[in-house]
Scaffold this motif. Structure first.
Motif, PDB file in Angstrom:
ATOM      1  N   GLY A 125      90.338  46.652  15.888  1.00 17.81           N
ATOM      2  CA  GLY A 125      89.797  47.898  15.345  1.00 17.81           C
ATOM      3  C   GLY A 125      88.979  47.607  14.098  1.00 17.81           C
ATOM      4  O   GLY A 125      89.350  46.740  13.294  1.00 17.81           O
ATOM      5  N   PHE A 126      87.848  48.311  13.959  1.00 14.25           N
ATOM      6  CA  PHE A 126      86.954  48.078  12.815  1.00 14.25           C
ATOM      7  C   PHE A 126      86.544  49.399  12.174  1.00 14.25           C
ATOM      8  O   PHE A 126      86.520  50.447  12.840  1.00 14.25           O
ATOM      9  N   ASP A 127      86.159  49.295  10.920  1.00 11.38           N
ATOM     10  CA  ASP A 127      85.516  50.410  10.231  1.00 11.38           C
ATOM     11  C   ASP A 127      84.160  50.634  10.919  1.00 11.38           C
ATOM     12  O   ASP A 127      83.367  49.699  11.045  1.00 11.38           O
ATOM     13  N   ARG A 128      83.887  51.873  11.362  1.00 12.39           N
ATOM     14  CA  ARG A 128      82.673  52.164  12.136  1.00 12.39           C
ATOM     15  C   ARG A 128      81.399  51.779  11.379  1.00 12.39           C
ATOM     16  O   ARG A 128      80.419  51.314  11.981  1.00 12.39           O
ATOM     17  N   THR A 129      81.439  51.949  10.047  1.00 13.77           N
ATOM     18  CA  THR A 129      80.212  51.700   9.277  1.00 13.77           C
ATOM     19  C   THR A 129      79.849  50.211   9.253  1.00 13.77           C
ATOM     20  O   THR A 129      78.736  49.840   8.894  1.00 13.77           O
ATOM     21  N   MET A 130      80.804  49.355   9.632  1.00 17.28           N
ATOM     22  CA  MET A 130      80.533  47.914   9.617  1.00 17.28           C
ATOM     23  C   MET A 130      79.913  47.434  10.939  1.00 17.28           C
ATOM     24  O   MET A 130      79.585  46.261  11.081  1.00 17.28           O
ATOM     25  N   ILE A 131      79.798  48.335  11.919  1.00 18.58           N
ATOM     26  CA  ILE A 131      79.244  47.935  13.225  1.00 18.58           C
ATOM     27  C   ILE A 131      77.791  48.377  13.271  1.00 18.58           C
ATOM     28  O   ILE A 131      77.487  49.570  13.302  1.00 18.58           O
ATOM     29  N   ASP A 132      76.930  47.378  13.300  1.00 17.18           N
ATOM     30  CA  ASP A 132      75.516  47.655  13.131  1.00 17.18           C
ATOM     31  C   ASP A 132      74.780  47.676  14.471  1.00 17.18           C
ATOM     32  O   ASP A 132      73.717  47.066  14.598  1.00 17.18           O
ATOM     33  N   ARG A 133      75.380  48.288  15.488  1.00 16.22           N
ATOM     34  CA  ARG A 133      74.666  48.348  16.767  1.00 16.22           C
ATOM     35  C   ARG A 133      75.199  49.527  17.584  1.00 16.22           C
ATOM     36  O   ARG A 133      76.258  50.083  17.290  1.00 16.22           O
ATOM     37  N   ASP A 134      74.451  49.862  18.635  1.00 12.96           N
ATOM     38  CA  ASP A 134      74.818  50.958  19.521  1.00 12.96           C
ATOM     39  C   ASP A 134      76.071  50.558  20.314  1.00 12.96           C
ATOM     40  O   ASP A 134      76.060  49.546  21.019  1.00 12.96           O
ATOM     41  N   ILE A 135      77.129  51.334  20.154  1.00 12.35           N
ATOM     42  CA  ILE A 135      78.330  51.029  20.959  1.00 12.35           C
ATOM     43  C   ILE A 135      78.715  52.236  21.807  1.00 12.35           C
ATOM     44  O   ILE A 135      79.878  52.440  22.139  1.00 12.35           O
ATOM     45  N   ASN A 136      77.711  53.046  22.126  1.00 12.00           N
ATOM     46  CA  ASN A 136      77.950  54.189  23.000  1.00 12.00           C
ATOM     47  C   ASN A 136      77.933  53.705  24.434  1.00 12.00           C
ATOM     48  O   ASN A 136      76.884  53.609  25.058  1.00 12.00           O
ATOM     49  N   GLY A 137      79.061  53.371  24.971  1.00 12.51           N
ATOM     50  CA  GLY A 137      79.074  52.865  26.337  1.00 12.51           C
ATOM     51  C   GLY A 137      80.460  52.377  26.704  1.00 12.51           C
ATOM     52  O   GLY A 137      81.411  52.498  25.917  1.00 12.51           O
ATOM     53  N   PHE A 138      80.572  51.833  27.901  1.00 11.16           N
ATOM     54  CA  PHE A 138      81.852  51.358  28.424  1.00 11.16           C
ATOM     55  C   PHE A 138      82.213  50.007  27.820  1.00 11.16           C
ATOM     56  O   PHE A 138      83.368  49.666  27.653  1.00 11.16           O
ATOM     57  N   GLY A 139      81.150  49.226  27.511  1.00 11.06           N
ATOM     58  CA  GLY A 139      81.381  47.868  27.022  1.00 11.06           C
ATOM     59  C   GLY A 139      80.572  46.902  27.866  1.00 11.06           C
ATOM     60  O   GLY A 139      79.675  47.317  28.606  1.00 11.06           O
ATOM     61  N   PHE A 140      80.883  45.613  27.755  1.00 12.56           N
ATOM     62  CA  PHE A 140      80.074  44.632  28.491  1.00 12.56           C
ATOM     63  C   PHE A 140      80.951  43.604  29.193  1.00 12.56           C
ATOM     64  O   PHE A 140      82.094  43.364  28.798  1.00 12.56           O
ATOM     65  N   LEU A 141      80.379  43.016  30.249  1.00 16.38           N
ATOM     66  CA  LEU A 141      81.027  41.921  30.970  1.00 16.38           C
ATOM     67  C   LEU A 141      80.096  40.717  30.923  1.00 16.38           C
ATOM     68  O   LEU A 141      78.880  40.874  30.735  1.00 16.38           O
ATOM     69  N   ILE A 142      80.685  39.533  31.133  1.00 14.73           N
ATOM     70  CA  ILE A 142      79.887  38.312  30.956  1.00 14.73           C
ATOM     71  C   ILE A 142      79.920  37.459  32.220  1.00 14.73           C
ATOM     72  O   ILE A 142      81.005  37.136  32.719  1.00 14.73           O
ATOM     73  N   PRO A 143      78.756  37.081  32.743  1.00 13.98           N
ATOM     74  CA  PRO A 143      78.737  36.185  33.906  1.00 13.98           C
ATOM     75  C   PRO A 143      79.279  34.798  33.547  1.00 13.98           C
ATOM     76  O   PRO A 143      79.117  34.337  32.411  1.00 13.98           O
ATOM     77  N   ARG A 144      79.875  34.149  34.531  1.00 10.84           N
ATOM     78  CA  ARG A 144      80.418  32.799  34.344  1.00 10.84           C
ATOM     79  C   ARG A 144      79.349  31.832  33.837  1.00 10.84           C
ATOM     80  O   ARG A 144      79.600  30.972  33.004  1.00 10.84           O
ATOM     81  N   GLU A 145      78.093  31.997  34.343  1.00  7.65           N
ATOM     82  CA  GLU A 145      77.022  31.046  34.006  1.00  7.65           C
ATOM     83  C   GLU A 145      76.720  31.022  32.508  1.00  7.65           C
ATOM     84  O   GLU A 145      76.061  30.112  32.024  1.00  7.65           O
ATOM     85  N   GLU A 146      77.198  32.021  31.752  1.00  5.92           N
ATOM     86  CA  GLU A 146      76.948  32.051  30.308  1.00  5.92           C
ATOM     87  C   GLU A 146      77.866  31.107  29.533  1.00  5.92           C
ATOM     88  O   GLU A 146      77.641  30.851  28.346  1.00  5.92           O
ATOM     89  N   ASN A 147      78.945  30.646  30.209  1.00  3.88           N
ATOM     90  CA  ASN A 147      79.900  29.731  29.567  1.00  3.88           C
ATOM     91  C   ASN A 147      80.451  30.248  28.246  1.00  3.88           C
ATOM     92  O   ASN A 147      80.526  29.501  27.263  1.00  3.88           O
ATOM     93  N   ARG A 148      80.804  31.528  28.203  1.00  2.00           N
ATOM     94  CA  ARG A 148      81.394  32.071  26.976  1.00  2.00           C
ATOM     95  C   ARG A 148      82.913  32.021  27.104  1.00  2.00           C
ATOM     96  O   ARG A 148      83.449  31.776  28.191  1.00  2.00           O
ATOM     97  N   ARG A 149      83.605  32.300  25.990  1.00  2.00           N
ATOM     98  CA  ARG A 149      85.064  32.159  26.014  1.00  2.00           C
ATOM     99  C   ARG A 149      85.791  33.485  26.245  1.00  2.00           C
ATOM    100  O   ARG A 149      87.009  33.532  26.212  1.00  2.00           O
ATOM    101  N   ILE A 150      85.036  34.573  26.421  1.00  2.00           N
ATOM    102  CA  ILE A 150      85.680  35.847  26.771  1.00  2.00           C
ATOM    103  C   ILE A 150      85.073  36.348  28.081  1.00  2.00           C
ATOM    104  O   ILE A 150      83.955  35.967  28.439  1.00  2.00           O
ATOM    105  N   LEU A 151      85.831  37.203  28.797  1.00  2.00           N
ATOM    106  CA  LEU A 151      85.309  37.747  30.062  1.00  2.00           C
ATOM    107  C   LEU A 151      84.468  38.989  29.805  1.00  2.00           C
ATOM    108  O   LEU A 151      83.592  39.334  30.595  1.00  2.00           O
TER     109      LEU A 151
END
Ligand SMILES: Cc1cc2nc3c(=O)[nH]c(=O)nc-3n(C[C@H](O)[C@H](O)[C@H](O)COP(=O)(O)OP(=O)(O)OC[C@H]3O[C@@H](n4cnc5c(N)ncnc54)[C@H](O)[C@@H]3O)c2cc1C
Length: 467
Positions: A315-341
């Motif tokens: 959980g974060f203070d809303r004023t510290m989030i400097d981007r549009d977060i109006n949405g469901f969220g995001f998913l990441i393809p395997r090919e990106e090799n990131r450490r979260i899904l």
């Protein structure tokens, strides 16, 4: 008087107990039903943490209102006025690719303008109309199906992240027919998914009552639905009906046979003789107690694989989030090799999940893609997720709330061969009348599947006890 034991007080066990109780009353069968749960609480994977105004679910977030089974169950329990639908903003879904978040297009015009896929990848999707049909008699993986119909890019950037979001699974191993039977039907009926979408949309226009839609572009049909006080409202309401009949901290150790039926042995509860047993635990937990009556059945149950997953609520203070977060969220393809899904923007999906002026994200780690990450300590996991959210969303703020939920066996993987394993189980159960297996290891992993299967199992139990 017939005695029935239900093992496991997750939503499968509770909903099945509720339906059995109802059917047996309707059929006039005199009975006593007991529920045994090895943990100290009911609900299984459903459960949340409440802290300083943050309400963070550790397992499921909600269920889709496009399928009737859970909605109907809520009505029977008098919970309809407590349902909470996801916001309209939740229809916006994002995929992380090549260093940025891409909003999934909502119409063909936006699809062509989106830079998530190359022009070649987009044209290949249109080629789906002429893609070859499946090889007969095979159990193709989701990856094989997606590449054959939609092309490599669509598989890698659309299907792969979506499957990670639902099954925490690997498209190269999951069976299409077991995970998405509807896709198989659509391909068979219409010869093409695009043709099916067009025809079904036309039918919906002509007959607006049929088939809800509202999940957004890549979202499933229907709206994600929970309750005013979170998802636990549902199992809590059923458990309340069985007050005095639920034994907590009662770990089933053995199911044996007697001349009359079954004898169940637990840690922390007395043995119980019953006419009928419904085992509503994950397949891996059913194996050992069942090995005493059928070793072969236990062997099949041991073959089910599970993916681990860690859910990290931040959980974060809303004023510290400097981007549009109006949405469901995001998913990441395997090919990106990131450490979260991926990460769900929970406080944008449902209201009252974070205090006024704050936001809550739920990030998923591990899965079949990177099971080793589910083994990190809580501290390491939080640091890792913060560093991923910093790179992906630019979040540098210190969280106001942090909680880690670890599931070593989070989701059963319906890998190729799943349907054969189910047949073997059915065949073995047919030789042990009075024994029933249910739960999300078998015929659908979602809550809606659990509540639908509850009715089917209750019918089978009632027919068995009436005979
Ligand atoms: C991280 C995560 C997110 C999810 N998100 C969603 C979502 O958003 N929407 C959705 O529809 N689905 C979601 N799911 C799937 C959803 O959680 C399941 O469909 C559902 O909760 C499974 O319920 P169940 O009763 O079958 O199993 P469980 O909830 O696992 O319950 C099984 C119960 O059996 C008990 N048990 C096990 N062994 C024994 C024993 N020997 N004796 C007595 N009791 C025993 C366990 O303690 C447990 O309480 C998610 C799952 C996970 C892990």
């Amino acid at each position: 008087m017939k005695q029935i034991a239900v093992i496991g007080a997750g939503i499968s066990g509770l909903a099945t107990a509720f339906q059995i109780e109802k059917k047996l009353k309707e059929s006039g069968v005199s009975h006593k039903l007991f529920i045994f749960e090895k943990e100290k609480k009911t609900g299984g994977k459903i459960g949340a943490v409440y802290e300083n105004g943050f309400r963070c679910e550790g397992g499921p977030n909600g269920f889709l209102d496009s399928k009737p089974s859970t909605i109907e169950l809520c009505a029977e329990l008098g919970l309809s006025n407590r349902l909470a639908r996801s916001s309209d903003a939740a229809q916006r879904r994002f995929i992380y690719s090549a260093g940025k978040l891409h909003e999934l297009p909502t119409n063909p015009f936006r699809f062509f303008r989106s830079d998530l896929l190359s022009l070649r990848g987009k044209l290949r999707i249109i080629g789906e109309l002429w893609a070859p049909g499946p090889k007969q008699g095979t159990d193709p993986t989701i990856a094989e199906f997606a590449r054959r119909r939609l092309g490599k890019e669509a598989h890698a950037r659309l299907l792969d992240p979506m499957v990670a979001g639902v099954f925490a699974g690997d498209t190269e191993r999951l069976s299409l027919a077991s995970c998405f039977p509807r896709m198989v039907e659509l391909e068979r009926e219409y010869g093409s998914l695009i043709r099916a979408m067009i025809k079904l949309a036309k039918a919906r226009k002509q007959n607006p009552g049929t088939g809800k839609h509202g999940g957004g572009p890549a979202g499933p049909g229907g709206k994600l639905t929970s309750f005013d006080k979170g998802l636990s409202v549902l199992p809590d309401a059923i458990a309340e009906r069985f007050r005095g009949q639920i034994h907590l901290n009662a770990d089933l150790k053995k199911i044996g046979m007697t001349s009359e039926g079954f004898r169940l042995s637990f840690s922390n509860a007395e043995d119980l003789d019953s006419d009928c047993v419904v085992v509503a635990t994950p397949a891996c937990d059913a194996s050992s107690p069942l090995s005493f009556i059928d070793e072969g059945l236990a062997t099949v149950l041991d073959r089910f694989e599970f993916a681990p997953a860690t859910v990290v609520g931040l959980g974060f203070d809303r004023t510290m989030i400097d981007r549009d977060i109006n949405g469901f969220g995001f998913l990441i393809p395997r090919e990106e090799n990131r450490r979260i899904l991926g990460s769900l923007w929970t406080s944008s999906i449902f209201s009252h999940r974070a205090p006024e002026g704050s936001v809550l994200f739920r990030t998923i780690v591990g899965g079949a893609r990177s099971p080793e990450l589910a083994g990190l300590s809580e501290e390491e996991t939080i640091q890792m997720v913060r560093s991923e959210l910093k790179e992906i969303m630019g979040i540098t703020a210190k969280p106001q709330f942090a909680h880690v939920f670890k599931w070593q066996k989070a989701i059963c993987q319906y890998n190729v061969g799943h349907s054969v394993r189910l047949q073997e189980i059915d065949e073995r159960l047919s030789r042990i009348p009075g024994l029933f297996l249910t739960g999300n290891s078998y015929r659908g992993i979602a809550l809606n599947d659990c509540t639908l299967n509850a009715k089917r199992v209750a019918d089978d139990v009632t027919n068995f006890l009436k005979d």
